[in-house]
Design an enzyme around this catalytic site. Sequence first.
Site, PDB file in Angstrom:
ATOM      1  N   ARG A   1     -33.833 -48.605  24.157  1.00  0.00           N
ATOM      2  CA  ARG A   1     -33.210 -47.404  23.939  1.00  0.00           C
ATOM      3  C   ARG A   1     -31.724 -47.297  23.802  1.00  0.00           C
ATOM      4  NH1 ARG A   1     -37.857 -43.494  24.789  1.00  0.00           N
ATOM      5  NH2 ARG A   1     -36.398 -41.693  24.464  1.00  0.00           N
TER       6      ARG A   1
ATOM      7  N   TYR B   1     -29.415 -46.325  20.611  1.00  0.00           N
ATOM      8  CA  TYR B   1     -29.171 -44.954  20.428  1.00  0.00           C
ATOM      9  C   TYR B   1     -28.547 -44.299  21.579  1.00  0.00           C
ATOM     10  CZ  TYR B   1     -30.950 -40.126  19.202  1.00  0.00           C
ATOM     11  OH  TYR B   1     -31.100 -38.687  19.025  1.00  0.00           O
TER      12      TYR B   1
ATOM     13  N   GLU C   1     -26.494 -45.311  23.858  1.00  0.00           N
ATOM     14  CA  GLU C   1     -25.214 -45.761  24.253  1.00  0.00           C
ATOM     15  C   GLU C   1     -24.507 -45.625  23.117  1.00  0.00           C
ATOM     16  OE1 GLU C   1     -24.090 -46.162  27.240  1.00  0.00           O
ATOM     17  OE2 GLU C   1     -25.185 -47.644  28.159  1.00  0.00           O
TER      18      GLU C   1
ATOM     19  N   ARG D   1     -42.391 -39.190  16.349  1.00  0.00           N
ATOM     20  CA  ARG D   1     -42.143 -38.482  17.901  1.00  0.00           C
ATOM     21  C   ARG D   1     -43.381 -37.653  18.148  1.00  0.00           C
ATOM     22  NH1 ARG D   1     -36.318 -36.031  16.098  1.00  0.00           N
ATOM     23  NH2 ARG D   1     -37.158 -36.486  14.125  1.00  0.00           N
TER      24      ARG D   1
ATOM     25  N   SER E   1     -45.297 -34.487  16.069  1.00  0.00           N
ATOM     26  CA  SER E   1     -45.882 -34.896  14.975  1.00  0.00           C
ATOM     27  C   SER E   1     -46.897 -35.585  15.157  1.00  0.00           C
ATOM     28  CB  SER E   1     -44.566 -35.220  13.877  1.00  0.00           C
ATOM     29  OG  SER E   1     -43.714 -36.245  14.546  1.00  0.00           O
TER      30      SER E   1
ATOM     31  N   PHE F   1     -49.112 -36.048  17.364  1.00  0.00           N
ATOM     32  CA  PHE F   1     -50.294 -35.499  17.934  1.00  0.00           C
ATOM     33  C   PHE F   1     -50.903 -34.735  17.071  1.00  0.00           C
ATOM     34  CE2 PHE F   1     -49.315 -35.418  22.874  1.00  0.00           C
ATOM     35  CZ  PHE F   1     -49.536 -36.698  22.910  1.00  0.00           C
TER      36      PHE F   1
ATOM     37  N   GLN G   1     -45.386 -37.816  31.943  1.00  0.00           N
ATOM     38  CA  GLN G   1     -43.886 -37.523  32.079  1.00  0.00           C
ATOM     39  C   GLN G   1     -43.690 -36.266  31.088  1.00  0.00           C
ATOM     40  OE1 GLN G   1     -46.241 -39.446  30.174  1.00  0.00           O
ATOM     41  NE2 GLN G   1     -45.275 -40.281  28.201  1.00  0.00           N
TER      42      GLN G   1
HETATM   43  P1  NAD Z   1     -33.912 -37.225  11.195  1.00  0.00           P
HETATM   44  O1  NAD Z   1     -34.003 -38.728  11.407  1.00  0.00           O
HETATM   45  O2  NAD Z   1     -35.006 -36.516  10.575  1.00  0.00           O
HETATM   46  O3  NAD Z   1     -32.591 -37.058  10.431  1.00  0.00           O
HETATM   47  C1  NAD Z   1     -31.532 -37.970  10.369  1.00  0.00           C
HETATM   48  C2  NAD Z   1     -30.646 -37.927   8.932  1.00  0.00           C
HETATM   49  O4  NAD Z   1     -29.906 -38.915   9.195  1.00  0.00           O
HETATM   50  C3  NAD Z   1     -31.935 -38.492   7.915  1.00  0.00           C
HETATM   51  O5  NAD Z   1     -31.770 -37.798   6.820  1.00  0.00           O
HETATM   52  C4  NAD Z   1     -31.180 -39.864   7.550  1.00  0.00           C
HETATM   53  O6  NAD Z   1     -31.846 -40.465   6.390  1.00  0.00           O
HETATM   54  C5  NAD Z   1     -29.878 -39.789   7.889  1.00  0.00           C
HETATM   55  N1  NAD Z   1     -28.988 -40.833   8.094  1.00  0.00           N
HETATM   56  C6  NAD Z   1     -29.266 -41.960   9.139  1.00  0.00           C
HETATM   57  N2  NAD Z   1     -28.654 -43.036   9.143  1.00  0.00           N
HETATM   58  C7  NAD Z   1     -27.609 -42.497   8.294  1.00  0.00           C
HETATM   59  C8  NAD Z   1     -26.272 -42.942   7.783  1.00  0.00           C
HETATM   60  N3  NAD Z   1     -25.968 -44.106   8.335  1.00  0.00           N
HETATM   61  N4  NAD Z   1     -25.573 -42.645   6.588  1.00  0.00           N
HETATM   62  C9  NAD Z   1     -25.989 -41.462   6.194  1.00  0.00           C
HETATM   63  N5  NAD Z   1     -27.191 -40.850   6.581  1.00  0.00           N
HETATM   64  C10 NAD Z   1     -27.724 -41.315   7.659  1.00  0.00           C
HETATM   65  O7  NAD Z   1     -33.639 -36.740  12.727  1.00  0.00           O
HETATM   66  P2  NAD Z   1     -33.360 -35.159  12.991  1.00  0.00           P
HETATM   67  O8  NAD Z   1     -34.624 -34.699  14.050  1.00  0.00           O
HETATM   68  O9  NAD Z   1     -33.125 -34.257  11.868  1.00  0.00           O
HETATM   69  O10 NAD Z   1     -32.080 -35.523  13.967  1.00  0.00           O
HETATM   70  C11 NAD Z   1     -30.904 -35.139  13.240  1.00  0.00           C
HETATM   71  C12 NAD Z   1     -29.774 -35.526  14.413  1.00  0.00           C
HETATM   72  O11 NAD Z   1     -29.865 -34.782  15.638  1.00  0.00           O
HETATM   73  C13 NAD Z   1     -29.795 -36.880  14.591  1.00  0.00           C
HETATM   74  O12 NAD Z   1     -28.254 -37.318  14.826  1.00  0.00           O
HETATM   75  C14 NAD Z   1     -30.279 -36.886  16.152  1.00  0.00           C
HETATM   76  O13 NAD Z   1     -29.857 -38.056  16.760  1.00  0.00           O
HETATM   77  C15 NAD Z   1     -29.877 -35.396  16.622  1.00  0.00           C
HETATM   78  N6  NAD Z   1     -30.847 -35.267  17.484  1.00  0.00           N
HETATM   79  C16 NAD Z   1     -31.972 -34.743  17.368  1.00  0.00           C
HETATM   80  C17 NAD Z   1     -32.881 -34.309  18.130  1.00  0.00           C
HETATM   81  C18 NAD Z   1     -34.384 -33.672  17.802  1.00  0.00           C
HETATM   82  O14 NAD Z   1     -35.423 -33.815  18.871  1.00  0.00           O
HETATM   83  N7  NAD Z   1     -34.679 -33.604  16.715  1.00  0.00           N
HETATM   84  C19 NAD Z   1     -32.758 -34.617  19.503  1.00  0.00           C
HETATM   85  C20 NAD Z   1     -31.322 -35.060  19.836  1.00  0.00           C
HETATM   86  C21 NAD Z   1     -30.612 -35.069  18.938  1.00  0.00           C
HETATM   87  N1  UDP Z   2     -45.217 -39.958  23.350  1.00  0.00           N
HETATM   88  C1  UDP Z   2     -46.688 -40.143  23.414  1.00  0.00           C
HETATM   89  N2  UDP Z   2     -47.295 -40.408  22.379  1.00  0.00           N
HETATM   90  C2  UDP Z   2     -46.895 -40.679  21.139  1.00  0.00           C
HETATM   91  C3  UDP Z   2     -45.445 -40.523  21.044  1.00  0.00           C
HETATM   92  C4  UDP Z   2     -44.654 -40.159  22.196  1.00  0.00           C
HETATM   93  O1  UDP Z   2     -47.191 -40.017  24.543  1.00  0.00           O
HETATM   94  O2  UDP Z   2     -47.624 -40.899  20.101  1.00  0.00           O
HETATM   95  C5  UDP Z   2     -44.390 -39.879  24.508  1.00  0.00           C
HETATM   96  C6  UDP Z   2     -43.414 -40.685  24.575  1.00  0.00           C
HETATM   97  O3  UDP Z   2     -43.525 -41.804  25.434  1.00  0.00           O
HETATM   98  C7  UDP Z   2     -42.419 -39.804  25.528  1.00  0.00           C
HETATM   99  C8  UDP Z   2     -42.610 -38.475  24.873  1.00  0.00           C
HETATM  100  O4  UDP Z   2     -43.792 -38.617  24.328  1.00  0.00           O
HETATM  101  O5  UDP Z   2     -42.508 -39.921  26.867  1.00  0.00           O
HETATM  102  C9  UDP Z   2     -41.534 -38.111  23.910  1.00  0.00           C
HETATM  103  O6  UDP Z   2     -41.531 -38.990  22.863  1.00  0.00           O
HETATM  104  P1  UDP Z   2     -40.593 -38.740  21.567  1.00  0.00           P
HETATM  105  O7  UDP Z   2     -40.839 -39.963  20.947  1.00  0.00           O
HETATM  106  O8  UDP Z   2     -40.963 -37.661  20.913  1.00  0.00           O
HETATM  107  O9  UDP Z   2     -39.150 -38.330  22.136  1.00  0.00           O
HETATM  108  P2  UDP Z   2     -38.077 -39.064  23.268  1.00  0.00           P
HETATM  109  O10 UDP Z   2     -38.923 -40.114  24.300  1.00  0.00           O
HETATM  110  O11 UDP Z   2     -37.002 -39.579  22.640  1.00  0.00           O
HETATM  111  O12 UDP Z   2     -37.861 -37.920  24.019  1.00  0.00           O
END
Ligand code: NAD
Ligand code: UDP
Length: 318
Positions: A144, A147, A149, A188, A191, A193, A211
């Site tokens: 991990r 992402y 770091e 994730r 989606s 589930f 967890q």
């Molecule tokens: P996502 O994967 O749906 O969207 C990421 C978008 O970034 C995509 O459209 C992808 O094509 C684009 N992308 C990736 N690398 C790129 C690059 N090098 N140049 C240009 N575009 C690039 O994810 P999301 O859930 O919409 O997350 C959006 C942001 O929010 C991300 O930076 C993510 O780390 C942050 N974030 C999201 C969550 C969450 O739970 N959804 C939690 C923590 C942080």
């Molecule tokens: N997870 C799970 N089944 C899945 C996908 C994820 O049990 O099909 C667990 C995963 O191991 C983690 C939690 O659900 O403990 C959240 O995972 P996710 O990938 O959504 O986000 P993150 O781990 O980055 O918080």
Amino acid sequence: MGVSKRILVTGGAGFLGSYLCGRLLAQGHDVICLDNFHTGSLDNIAAYMGSDRFRLVRADVCEPFHAPVDQIFNLACPASPVHYQADPIRTMRTNVIGAMNLLDLATRTGARILQASTSEVYGDPLVHPQPEDYRGHVSITGIRACYDEGKRSAETLFYDYNRCHGTDIRIARIFNTYGPGMRADDGRVVSNFIVQALKGHSLTIYGDGRQTRSFCYRDDLVDGLIRLMNSDQAEPQAINLGNPGEFTMLELAEMVIDLTSSKSRLLFMPLPQDDPAQRRPDISRAQALLDWQPCIALRAGLKETVAYFERALNVVAA
Ligand code: NAD
Ligand code: UDP
């Protein structure tokens, strides 16, 4: 409505970015969506393509970009572990080189720039719930780390640009966010589930399912991002955005099975390396500084998300 601004959203074709673009357009702003379509899709932004206030730039944030803008939301980065681990070097490059390119743009144009950081900066946390001053418990070398770091380095760069160049920065630490607009193959947990339940497949529980995560609905989160962007800050302060409701993955699975009336069973699979055991945001800073807190409970948000996936997959719940 306030004055119309020119706003760049990187990652604007992704799950959160596309919804953010829609909200900004509805507020009357001019929006540039920059995306390389790594995990984003044209479908997510199709509704905006007819607007003369929306411009799509197909590009990678690892390349310098020039445009006169007032605000930059940097969301470019795959957020799902499956996708960010598929090419970890690319993930690190996106986070570090991408952040530097956009910070250079913000510094040159005088734009305010907001970084979509993450609860992953706290790693597998030893402090619970997690306040912003917790420095985290992060593996430097695990799967991990590209992402975690990468996002930590981006925060460092944001603070250093602020100290060295006076760049106007905002940092949102986003906790697990879900909702309509996620890809069926996003990977994730929410989606996964829902798609599994709707298809009658077993729900894949990693580890023993005890967890915990705290799940925030998309609309609440994007409201927080916009508030943070437009907030006054004398000194930069990272701000947690998330829903403090905390659930085990077993509880989540039960809720999804109930909402979809699915006959799916649970399939227990190995827990991935460094998977955080618990996670819950302390949102007192967001409450105090942004007057923000989520208002959509998990069950209500899941209902909307199930309805979205039923349409997207063209299935009707059993
Ligand atoms: P996502 O994967 O749906 O969207 C990421 C978008 O970034 C995509 O459209 C992808 O094509 C684009 N992308 C990736 N690398 C790129 C690059 N090098 N140049 C240009 N575009 C690039 O994810 P999301 O859930 O919409 O997350 C959006 C942001 O929010 C991300 O930076 C993510 O780390 C942050 N974030 C999201 C969550 C969450 O739970 N959804 C939690 C923590 C942080
Ligand atoms: N997870 C799970 N089944 C899945 C996908 C994820 O049990 O099909 C667990 C995963 O191991 C983690 C939690 O659900 O403990 C959240 O995972 P996710 O990938 O959504 O986000 P993150 O781990 O980055 O918080």
